[in-house]
Design an enzyme around this catalytic site. Structure first.
Site, PDB file in Angstrom:
ATOM      1  N   ASP A  63     -13.051   5.914   9.257  1.00  0.00           N
ATOM      2  CA  ASP A  63     -11.999   6.767   8.159  1.00  0.00           C
ATOM      3  C   ASP A  63     -12.645   6.659   6.890  1.00  0.00           C
ATOM      4  OD1 ASP A  63     -10.227   7.708   9.873  1.00  0.00           O
ATOM      5  OD2 ASP A  63      -8.633   6.851   8.757  1.00  0.00           O
ATOM      6  N   TYR A  66     -15.897   8.293   6.191  1.00  0.00           N
ATOM      7  CA  TYR A  66     -15.674   9.806   6.095  1.00  0.00           C
ATOM      8  C   TYR A  66     -15.076  10.272   5.192  1.00  0.00           C
ATOM      9  CZ  TYR A  66     -13.895  14.534   7.435  1.00  0.00           C
ATOM     10  OH  TYR A  66     -13.388  15.940   7.273  1.00  0.00           O
ATOM     11  N   ASP A  67     -14.037   9.552   4.586  1.00  0.00           N
ATOM     12  CA  ASP A  67     -13.408   9.796   3.339  1.00  0.00           C
ATOM     13  C   ASP A  67     -14.262   9.785   2.266  1.00  0.00           C
ATOM     14  OD1 ASP A  67     -10.960  10.416   4.602  1.00  0.00           O
ATOM     15  OD2 ASP A  67     -10.211   8.310   3.894  1.00  0.00           O
ATOM     16  N   SER A 112      -0.118  34.366   3.093  1.00  0.00           N
ATOM     17  CA  SER A 112       0.226  33.189   2.230  1.00  0.00           C
ATOM     18  C   SER A 112       1.023  33.553   1.135  1.00  0.00           C
ATOM     19  CB  SER A 112      -1.275  32.332   1.693  1.00  0.00           C
ATOM     20  OG  SER A 112      -1.810  33.664   1.105  1.00  0.00           O
ATOM     21  N   LEU A 113       1.408  32.632   0.015  1.00  0.00           N
ATOM     22  CA  LEU A 113       2.344  32.803  -0.844  1.00  0.00           C
ATOM     23  C   LEU A 113       1.616  32.946  -2.155  1.00  0.00           C
ATOM     24  CD1 LEU A 113       5.215  30.748   0.517  1.00  0.00           C
ATOM     25  CD2 LEU A 113       5.221  33.210   0.395  1.00  0.00           C
ATOM     26  N   GLU A 146      14.394  27.661  -0.532  1.00  0.00           N
ATOM     27  CA  GLU A 146      14.403  26.464   0.495  1.00  0.00           C
ATOM     28  C   GLU A 146      13.139  25.654   0.289  1.00  0.00           C
ATOM     29  OE1 GLU A 146      12.833  28.407   4.362  1.00  0.00           O
ATOM     30  OE2 GLU A 146      12.942  29.955   2.842  1.00  0.00           O
ATOM     31  N   LYS A 148       9.446  23.981   0.280  1.00  0.00           N
ATOM     32  CA  LYS A 148       8.269  24.348   0.996  1.00  0.00           C
ATOM     33  C   LYS A 148       7.561  23.049   1.747  1.00  0.00           C
ATOM     34  CE  LYS A 148       3.790  26.699  -0.311  1.00  0.00           C
ATOM     35  NZ  LYS A 148       3.058  25.621   0.240  1.00  0.00           N
ATOM     36  N   ASP A 150       5.156  20.587   3.804  1.00  0.00           N
ATOM     37  CA  ASP A 150       4.039  20.179   3.657  1.00  0.00           C
ATOM     38  C   ASP A 150       3.274  19.953   5.053  1.00  0.00           C
ATOM     39  OD1 ASP A 150       1.451  20.051   2.752  1.00  0.00           O
ATOM     40  OD2 ASP A 150       1.654  18.281   1.494  1.00  0.00           O
ATOM     41  N   GLU A 206       6.951  25.635  10.251  1.00  0.00           N
ATOM     42  CA  GLU A 206       5.967  24.868   9.887  1.00  0.00           C
ATOM     43  C   GLU A 206       6.348  23.559  10.823  1.00  0.00           C
ATOM     44  OE1 GLU A 206       4.454  25.893   7.207  1.00  0.00           O
ATOM     45  OE2 GLU A 206       3.393  24.035   6.306  1.00  0.00           O
ATOM     46  N   TYR A 258      11.115  29.412   9.827  1.00  0.00           N
ATOM     47  CA  TYR A 258      11.402  30.052   8.567  1.00  0.00           C
ATOM     48  C   TYR A 258      10.886  31.498   8.509  1.00  0.00           C
ATOM     49  CZ  TYR A 258       6.907  28.257   7.208  1.00  0.00           C
ATOM     50  OH  TYR A 258       5.389  28.063   7.088  1.00  0.00           O
ATOM     51  N   LYS A 322      12.816  33.795  -1.453  1.00  0.00           N
ATOM     52  CA  LYS A 322      12.401  35.128  -0.791  1.00  0.00           C
ATOM     53  C   LYS A 322      13.735  36.005  -1.175  1.00  0.00           C
ATOM     54  CE  LYS A 322      10.498  32.263   2.846  1.00  0.00           C
ATOM     55  NZ  LYS A 322      10.536  31.715   4.303  1.00  0.00           N
ATOM     56  N   LYS A 346       5.719  25.768  -7.322  1.00  0.00           N
ATOM     57  CA  LYS A 346       5.039  24.414  -6.837  1.00  0.00           C
ATOM     58  C   LYS A 346       5.701  23.465  -7.636  1.00  0.00           C
ATOM     59  CE  LYS A 346       1.879  24.381  -4.237  1.00  0.00           C
ATOM     60  NZ  LYS A 346       0.559  25.218  -3.994  1.00  0.00           N
ATOM     61  N   CYS A 439     -28.263  30.312 -25.328  1.00  0.00           N
ATOM     62  CA  CYS A 439     -27.811  30.084 -23.994  1.00  0.00           C
ATOM     63  C   CYS A 439     -28.881  28.741 -23.717  1.00  0.00           C
ATOM     64  CB  CYS A 439     -28.671  31.170 -23.127  1.00  0.00           C
ATOM     65  SG  CYS A 439     -28.417  30.613 -21.181  1.00  0.00           S
ATOM     66  N   CYS A 442     -31.809  29.729 -21.021  1.00  0.00           N
ATOM     67  CA  CYS A 442     -32.948  30.504 -21.346  1.00  0.00           C
ATOM     68  C   CYS A 442     -33.189  30.822 -22.849  1.00  0.00           C
ATOM     69  CB  CYS A 442     -32.836  32.219 -20.811  1.00  0.00           C
ATOM     70  SG  CYS A 442     -31.493  32.966 -21.532  1.00  0.00           S
ATOM     71  N   CYS A 463     -24.392  34.747 -22.705  1.00  0.00           N
ATOM     72  CA  CYS A 463     -25.593  34.555 -22.730  1.00  0.00           C
ATOM     73  C   CYS A 463     -26.312  36.153 -22.683  1.00  0.00           C
ATOM     74  CB  CYS A 463     -26.426  33.893 -21.788  1.00  0.00           C
ATOM     75  SG  CYS A 463     -27.990  34.262 -21.563  1.00  0.00           S
ATOM     76  N   CYS A 469     -32.661  35.439 -17.750  1.00  0.00           N
ATOM     77  CA  CYS A 469     -31.877  34.001 -17.917  1.00  0.00           C
ATOM     78  C   CYS A 469     -31.795  33.494 -16.269  1.00  0.00           C
ATOM     79  CB  CYS A 469     -30.409  34.113 -18.218  1.00  0.00           C
ATOM     80  SG  CYS A 469     -29.720  32.713 -18.306  1.00  0.00           S
TER      81      CYS A 469
HETATM   82  S1  IVH Z   1       7.213  31.635   4.002  1.00  0.00           S
HETATM   83  C1  IVH Z   1       4.592  35.627   4.206  1.00  0.00           C
HETATM   84  N1  IVH Z   1       8.609  29.402   3.876  1.00  0.00           N
HETATM   85  O1  IVH Z   1       3.364  27.870   2.781  1.00  0.00           O
HETATM   86  C2  IVH Z   1       5.289  34.158   3.878  1.00  0.00           C
HETATM   87  N2  IVH Z   1       6.208  29.181   3.887  1.00  0.00           N
HETATM   88  O2  IVH Z   1       1.690  29.379   0.956  1.00  0.00           O
HETATM   89  C3  IVH Z   1       5.339  33.446   4.978  1.00  0.00           C
HETATM   90  N3  IVH Z   1       5.223  27.175   4.050  1.00  0.00           N
HETATM   91  O3  IVH Z   1       1.433  29.284   5.442  1.00  0.00           O
HETATM   92  C4  IVH Z   1       5.637  32.207   4.742  1.00  0.00           C
HETATM   93  N4  IVH Z   1       7.088  26.069   3.895  1.00  0.00           N
HETATM   94  O4  IVH Z   1       2.533  27.109   5.829  1.00  0.00           O
HETATM   95  C5  IVH Z   1       7.221  29.925   3.909  1.00  0.00           C
HETATM   96  N5  IVH Z   1       9.799  27.500   3.693  1.00  0.00           N
HETATM   97  C6  IVH Z   1       8.643  28.152   3.649  1.00  0.00           C
HETATM   98  C7  IVH Z   1       7.382  27.274   3.949  1.00  0.00           C
HETATM   99  C8  IVH Z   1       6.230  28.065   3.890  1.00  0.00           C
HETATM  100  C9  IVH Z   1       5.656  25.683   3.942  1.00  0.00           C
HETATM  101  C10 IVH Z   1       3.777  27.117   3.774  1.00  0.00           C
HETATM  102  C11 IVH Z   1       3.290  28.086   5.056  1.00  0.00           C
HETATM  103  C12 IVH Z   1       2.602  29.145   4.490  1.00  0.00           C
HETATM  104  C13 IVH Z   1       2.287  28.562   3.043  1.00  0.00           C
HETATM  105  C14 IVH Z   1       1.979  29.946   2.287  1.00  0.00           C
END
Ligand code: IVH
Length: 721
Positions: A63, A66-67, A112-113, A146, A148, A150, A206, A258, A322, A346, A439, A442, A463, A469
């Site tokens: 570990d 690797y880290d 993604s969001l 709600e 998020k 992890d 999740e 979710y 949402k 976030k 620059c 160059c 530049c 360059c």
């Molecule tokens: S909604 C179209 N709700 O965050 C949007 N995502 O950055 C569908 N995640 O890939 C996602 N908690 O893995 C939603 N309460 C939540 C969440 C959540 C974690 C993650 C999810 C997604 C990522 C988006």
């Protein structure tokens, strides 16, 4: 991520003496070339260990070792942000599907969001929705909130109520088939509860590991003499991607539902209703989920959760909002890969204090001279940071930062570390930093361009050297072959730099004549250091495969300022062919020309972009590049319209007057989705005018030109089909 197995050091078979020495050289002593070489070695090495760990379940290093590899990779990237490779371990979003798992193409992509970082971003989000939907004060906007989670997102498919398929997110389009592993998660029903279950149901959510379970698992690992996991997310990831479901079954995973994917019969018309339905079917939904009707309520929820974060039994990294009404969600739609109707708020990034030792200037692909702070290495959020971006001269001034100052640095997600502020009550640096006017690469003059919009000087010093360059030439070539441009495999930063140095490739068309020239060359590619007959043949094959690319890639590859992937696509759609694009751009240099007016009539093209385009085509050396590519037989394939069978596919539409059933942005988004080009003014190129009440001169002009004019109701009918 944590690694198992014996702490056996791996020998790199083909490692040269120099390579071994390089691998031990402190990061802050690496030259740019050495850094590039190291990043290549690390990308290969880490990928190899990932494969051993995840796919073969046979890790070969400890570990900690690797880290250390990953930390070294991160530290080099932080020092040389422009060297970050596309195949860098830091750039991998989730892992590529492992060979041991089958692939699953998601019937509805897993998106993604977008992110909000402060209260103001959330207010902006709320206001954008109100504006987009044109809500009246009496309309109630409800938004759910709600935590998020992890963990790792997963998509679960049920047919006639029975669980049939589980998949990871992967790259959003395609994930891994983890059906058997999903079956071992107690939180996830095998059969949905209730009578009225639709035939096809895809529930998303999740997979995570609770803190208490994580502690117990690590305790068990320790007792069995096995390596412990670094954090619950890594433990969940490692457990979910086990090839043997029996191992997954022994790991305490949980699931919060979710969202959903394919769902032909919607059992509710709100987000909150869907959550109740999920609970009824037997899923666990997050108990903190709530529905709010004001932005103040959302923010209160966020701050409350932020305070309670440490007391929750699972890791969260923010709050997700949402829009509750699903009809509004679909009207809002998506921008790029994130929904307009949702956002992730976030939690603040992690910070640390260190000393800024010096400020150096890096020159990027477009000639932008970026000051980079070299820092005394410090750990921020578990990663050693020794560089931070300072963006530009204004930022240095705003922060009032001098070399020698003690500063607060922060990392936010994958973002490059930043300097937040100077710590005033520590000894300060002596001299203020003077931004160079030449620059460093160059020696060409550096200028601050005038922003055509504001008439004020740009924040960025640039530049003026262009392809002369070296920093820009190599960067431009690297960009040219990068994944979203020409996508030529085997031509990375390192190869490009070496070819550039030996004058084998100094401009893009040289790539396509490389093989021809190699035939008559005394020093053949296969005889160069690091190359052989096979790798040379492979490279020529990769190049030959890319002699024809889609027009948007071609345009993006040119590296024109302000032309990212989105604008490249817009231009490709609008101009159809490369020849037409080039002719029109050259004609548009005349501000009075019809070509310029046409360019500006494209929705999404403003003065700044128009200026960048015409500037580019006014430069002789850029036209030489295009000519060179043509001579080398490189072709651009025209793009296909998005919905080729829609009545407006390939046509130019103008909206005018006030629209009552939709907002202007909504109308535009829908028309583009239907494959149309949306213009702001009526001209000979217009095919259709959609006119609401109050439309004036544009209708008259359309009639004069014999262009079809329809009202909003007729448009809605067309759009609905
Ligand atoms: S909604 C179209 N709700 O965050 C949007 N995502 O950055 C569908 N995640 O890939 C996602 N908690 O893995 C939603 N309460 C939540 C969440 C959540 C974690 C993650 C999810 C997604 C990522 C988006």
């Amino acid at each position: 991520m944590s690694k198992g197995g014996a702490a056996k050091r791996v020998k790199r078979g083909e490692a040269r003496e120099g390579g071994e020495a390089l691998a031990r050289k402190p990061v802050d002593q690496l030259t740019m070339d050495e850094a590039a070489e190291e990043l290549e070695r690390l990308a290969e090495e880490i990928a190899k260990h990932d494969k051993l760990y995840y796919q073969k379940d046979a890790p070969r290093i400890s570990d900690a070792d690797y880290d250390a590899l990953r930390k070294r990779n991160d530290a080099i990237e932080a020092r040389y942000p422009e060297l970050v490779r596309e195949d860098s371990p830091s750039q991998r979003v989730g892992a590529e599907p492992a060979a041991g798992f089958g692939k699953v193409v998601h019937s509805v992509p897993m998106l993604s969001l977008g992110n909000a970082f402060d209260d103001e971003d959330v207010t902006d989000f709320w206001n954008r929705i109100v504006k987009f939907l044109n809500l009246k004060p009496e309309d109630e906007l409800a938004v759910t909130a709600e935590p998020k989670i992890d963990g790792l997102s997963a998509s679960l498919r049920y047919e006639k109520g029975k669980f049939v398929l589980g998949a990871t997110r992967g790259d959003g389009r395609e994930g891994e088939n983890i059906t058997e592993n999903i079956r071992t998660i107690a939180d996830i029903p095998q059969t949905l509860k209730g009578d009225d279950i639709p035939d096809i149901v895809e529930v998303r959510g999740e997979v995570y590991m609770a803190h208490t379970d994580f502690e117990k698992l690590n305790e068990r690992q320790r007792e069995a003499g096995k390596p412990v996991f670094a954090n619950p997310r890594n433990a969940a990831a490692g457990s979910l991607r086990q090839l043997d479901p029996k191992v997954t079954a022994s790991r305490p995973l949980r699931f919060f539902a979710y969202a959903w994917g394919e769902m032909p019969e919607m059992p509710s018309d709100t987000q909150s209703g869907m959550m109740e339905v999920f609970a009824g079917w037997g899923f666990t939904i997050n108990p903190l989920f709530q529905r709010s009707t004001s932005v103040e309520e959302l923010l209160a929820f966020y701050h409350d959760i932020e305070e309670r974060r440490a007391t929750l039994d699972y890791d969260i990294d923010g709050v997700v909002y949402k829009v509750d009404r699903l009809d509004w969600q679909s009207r809002l739609g998506f921008v790029s890969r994130s929904p307009r109707w949702a956002i992730a708020h976030k939690f603040p990034a992690e910070q640390a204090t260190t000393v800024l030792e010096k400020i150096e200037i890096q020159v990027g692909r477009t000639g932008a001279m970026t000051p980079v702070a070299r820092l005394k290495p410090v750990t921020v959020g578990g990663v050693v940071v020794s560089n931070a971006t300072l963006h530009n001269a204004d930022e240095i001034e705003r922060l009032g930062v001098r070399p020698g100052d003690t500063v607060v640095v922060q990392r936010a997600g994958d973002v490059i570390p930043q300097i937040v502020r100077v710590v005033e009550d520590r000894p300060r640096g002596e001299k203020p930093f003077k931004f160079p006017d030449k620059c460093p690469e160059c020696g060409s003059h550096a200028v601050r361009e005038i922003n055509p919009k504001t008439g004020k000087p740009d924040a960025v010093m640039r530049c003026t050297g262009g392809l002369v360059c070296p920093a820009q030439a190599v960067e431009r070539l690297r960009h040219f072959v990068s994944r979203n441009a020409f996508d030529i495999e085997g031509l990375g930063e390192k190869q490009i730099s070496a070819f550039y140095e030996d004058k084998l490739i100094v401009k893009p068309d040289d790539i396509f004549t490389l093989e021809e020239r190699d035939k008559t060359s005394l020093k053949k590619l296969k005889d160069r250091e690091g190359w052989g007959a096979t790798s040379a043949k492979k490279l020529f094959e990769a190049i030959n495969q890319r002699r024809e690319v889609e027009l948007d890639r071609f345009i993006f590859a040119l590296g024109i300022r302000h032309v990212g992937e989105t604008n490249a696509r817009l231009l490709a759609r609008s101009y159809g062919t490369l020849e037409n694009f080039e002719t029109q751009m050259r004609a548009a240099a005349d501000p009075e020309s019809a070509a310029r007016a046409d360019l500006l009539s494209i929705d999404g093209v403003g003065e700044v972009l128009a200026e960048a385009l015409t500037d580019f085509f006014a430069e002789k050396h850029n036209l030489e590049v295009l000519d060179g590519l043509k001579k080398a037989g490189v072709k651009a394939i025209p793009l296909e319209a998005q919905e080729t069978d829609s009545p407006v596919a390939g046509k130019t539409v103008v909206f005018t007057g006030s629209l009552e059933r939709m907002t202007r942005s909504e109308a535009k988004a829908r028309a583009e989705q239907m494959g149309a080009k949306v213009a702001g003014s009526v001209s000979g190129k217009t095919d259709l005018v959609v006119a609401g009440p109050g439309a004036g001169s544009k209708i008259a002009k359309a009639r004069e030109l014999g262009i079809e004019v329809i009202d909003e109701d007729k448009w809605m009918e067309m759009a609905a089909n």
